[in-house]
Scaffold this motif. Structure first.
Motif, PDB file in Angstrom:
ATOM      1  N   PRO A  34      -8.090  -3.860  -0.017  1.00 44.47           N
ATOM      2  CA  PRO A  34      -7.894  -3.059   0.860  1.00 44.47           C
ATOM      3  C   PRO A  34      -6.374  -2.380   1.328  1.00 44.47           C
ATOM      4  O   PRO A  34      -5.926  -1.135   1.704  1.00 44.47           O
ATOM      5  N   GLY A  35      -5.620  -3.397   0.807  1.00 47.36           N
ATOM      6  CA  GLY A  35      -4.513  -3.298   1.835  1.00 47.36           C
ATOM      7  C   GLY A  35      -3.410  -2.366   0.696  1.00 47.36           C
ATOM      8  O   GLY A  35      -2.374  -1.559   0.821  1.00 47.36           O
ATOM      9  N   ALA A  36      -3.714  -2.355  -0.644  1.00 46.04           N
ATOM     10  CA  ALA A  36      -3.647  -1.595  -1.529  1.00 46.04           C
ATOM     11  C   ALA A  36      -3.746   0.084  -1.226  1.00 46.04           C
ATOM     12  O   ALA A  36      -2.770   0.871  -1.437  1.00 46.04           O
ATOM     13  N   PHE A  37      -5.027  -0.193  -0.957  1.00 46.51           N
ATOM     14  CA  PHE A  37      -5.716   1.543  -0.525  1.00 46.51           C
ATOM     15  C   PHE A  37      -4.572   1.734   0.931  1.00 46.51           C
ATOM     16  O   PHE A  37      -4.353   2.836   0.498  1.00 46.51           O
ATOM     17  N   ALA A  38      -4.472   1.211   1.391  1.00 48.37           N
ATOM     18  CA  ALA A  38      -3.439   1.227   2.579  1.00 48.37           C
ATOM     19  C   ALA A  38      -2.185   1.835   2.353  1.00 48.37           C
ATOM     20  O   ALA A  38      -1.216   2.744   3.328  1.00 48.37           O
ATOM     21  N   GLU A  39      -1.982   1.011   1.642  1.00 52.00           N
ATOM     22  CA  GLU A  39      -0.534   1.335   1.505  1.00 52.00           C
ATOM     23  C   GLU A  39      -0.669   3.081   0.466  1.00 52.00           C
ATOM     24  O   GLU A  39       0.521   4.158   1.155  1.00 52.00           O
ATOM     25  N   LEU A  40      -1.466   2.907  -0.595  1.00 49.68           N
ATOM     26  CA  LEU A  40      -1.176   4.325  -0.966  1.00 49.68           C
ATOM     27  C   LEU A  40      -1.652   5.270  -0.016  1.00 49.68           C
ATOM     28  O   LEU A  40      -1.559   6.555  -0.209  1.00 49.68           O
ATOM     29  N   TYR A  41      -2.623   5.330   1.039  1.00 50.89           N
ATOM     30  CA  TYR A  41      -2.783   6.810   1.917  1.00 50.89           C
ATOM     31  C   TYR A  41      -1.559   6.043   3.088  1.00 50.89           C
ATOM     32  O   TYR A  41      -1.268   7.966   3.148  1.00 50.89           O
ATOM     33  N   ARG A  42      -1.091   5.472   3.039  1.00 51.20           N
ATOM     34  CA  ARG A  42       0.203   5.768   3.825  1.00 51.20           C
ATOM     35  C   ARG A  42       0.894   7.113   3.086  1.00 51.20           C
ATOM     36  O   ARG A  42       1.882   7.287   4.029  1.00 51.20           O
ATOM     37  N   ARG A  43       1.676   6.410   1.906  1.00 53.91           N
ATOM     38  CA  ARG A  43       2.111   7.198   0.807  1.00 53.91           C
ATOM     39  C   ARG A  43       1.880   8.174   0.417  1.00 53.91           C
ATOM     40  O   ARG A  43       3.410   9.376   0.522  1.00 53.91           O
ATOM     41  N   HIS A  44       0.557   9.012   0.625  1.00 45.54           N
ATOM     42  CA  HIS A  44      -0.199  10.244   0.662  1.00 45.54           C
ATOM     43  C   HIS A  44      -0.374  11.285   1.249  1.00 45.54           C
ATOM     44  O   HIS A  44      -0.814  12.410   1.081  1.00 45.54           O
ATOM     45  N   LEU A  45      -0.353  10.492   2.425  1.00 45.41           N
ATOM     46  CA  LEU A  45      -1.086  10.764   3.796  1.00 45.41           C
ATOM     47  C   LEU A  45      -0.456  12.543   4.352  1.00 45.41           C
ATOM     48  O   LEU A  45      -0.903  13.334   4.206  1.00 45.41           O
ATOM     49  N   THR A  46       0.784  12.043   4.065  1.00 43.82           N
ATOM     50  CA  THR A  46       1.422  14.013   4.700  1.00 43.82           C
ATOM     51  C   THR A  46       1.306  14.445   3.653  1.00 43.82           C
ATOM     52  O   THR A  46       0.680  15.942   4.171  1.00 43.82           O
ATOM     53  N   SER A  47       1.332  15.143   2.441  1.00 45.49           N
ATOM     54  CA  SER A  47       1.267  15.044   1.865  1.00 45.49           C
ATOM     55  C   SER A  47       0.261  16.453   1.231  1.00 45.49           C
ATOM     56  O   SER A  47       0.093  17.833   1.057  1.00 45.49           O
ATOM     57  N   VAL A  48      -0.986  15.232   1.158  1.00 51.38           N
ATOM     58  CA  VAL A  48      -2.146  15.336   1.172  1.00 51.38           C
ATOM     59  C   VAL A  48      -2.510  16.489   2.793  1.00 51.38           C
ATOM     60  O   VAL A  48      -2.950  17.475   2.409  1.00 51.38           O
ATOM     61  N   TYR A  49      -2.250  16.265   3.282  1.00 49.47           N
ATOM     62  CA  TYR A  49      -2.476  16.890   4.695  1.00 49.47           C
ATOM     63  C   TYR A  49      -1.631  18.274   4.499  1.00 49.47           C
ATOM     64  O   TYR A  49      -2.185  19.080   5.347  1.00 49.47           O
ATOM     65  N   ARG A  50      -0.431  18.296   4.519  1.00 48.70           N
ATOM     66  CA  ARG A  50       0.277  19.780   4.224  1.00 48.70           C
ATOM     67  C   ARG A  50      -0.540  20.366   3.667  1.00 48.70           C
ATOM     68  O   ARG A  50       0.033  21.390   3.939  1.00 48.70           O
ATOM     69  N   TYR A  51      -0.823  20.155   2.492  1.00 49.86           N
ATOM     70  CA  TYR A  51      -1.488  20.622   1.079  1.00 49.86           C
ATOM     71  C   TYR A  51      -2.838  21.307   1.420  1.00 49.86           C
ATOM     72  O   TYR A  51      -2.784  22.904   1.499  1.00 49.86           O
TER      73      TYR A  51
END
Length: 92
Positions: A34-51
């Motif tokens: 789960p920590g690995a997915f959490a890091e992916l989430y942190r890295r990509h959250l802003t770009s996905v949201y802005r899109y």
């Protein structure tokens, strides 16, 4: 913007160990870590949201679509094979 605070409270050692990995390595681990997915989430959250916000023009819709994007990614992360970028797979 969606709140990631519940995912950013991992112990510093976990965040540091995951932070040094590239997206491909994190995605390979994310189906059982789960920590690995959490890091992916942190890295990509802003770009996905802005899109989604740019596409919909509506904050609530963008938040809902962002949540749906990451839920779908979590459910399918084991299928990520890495011929392209993780971001491309995420948006695909």
């Amino acid at each position: 913007m969606p709140n990631a605070s519940h995912l950013t409270s991992a112990p510093a050692s976990v965040a540091t160990s995951h932070g040094s990995l590239n997206d491909h390595a994190l995605a390979r681990r994310a189906s059982h870590d789960p920590g690995a997915f959490a890091e992916l989430y942190r890295r990509h959250l802003t770009s996905v949201y802005r899109y989604h916000l740019a596409r919909t023009g509506n904050v609530e819709d963008a938040q809902d679509l962002t949540a749906q994007t990451f839920l779908a990614a979590l459910e399918a992360v084991a299928s990520y094979r890495g011929p392209g970028t993780f971001a491309g797979w995420l948006f695909g």
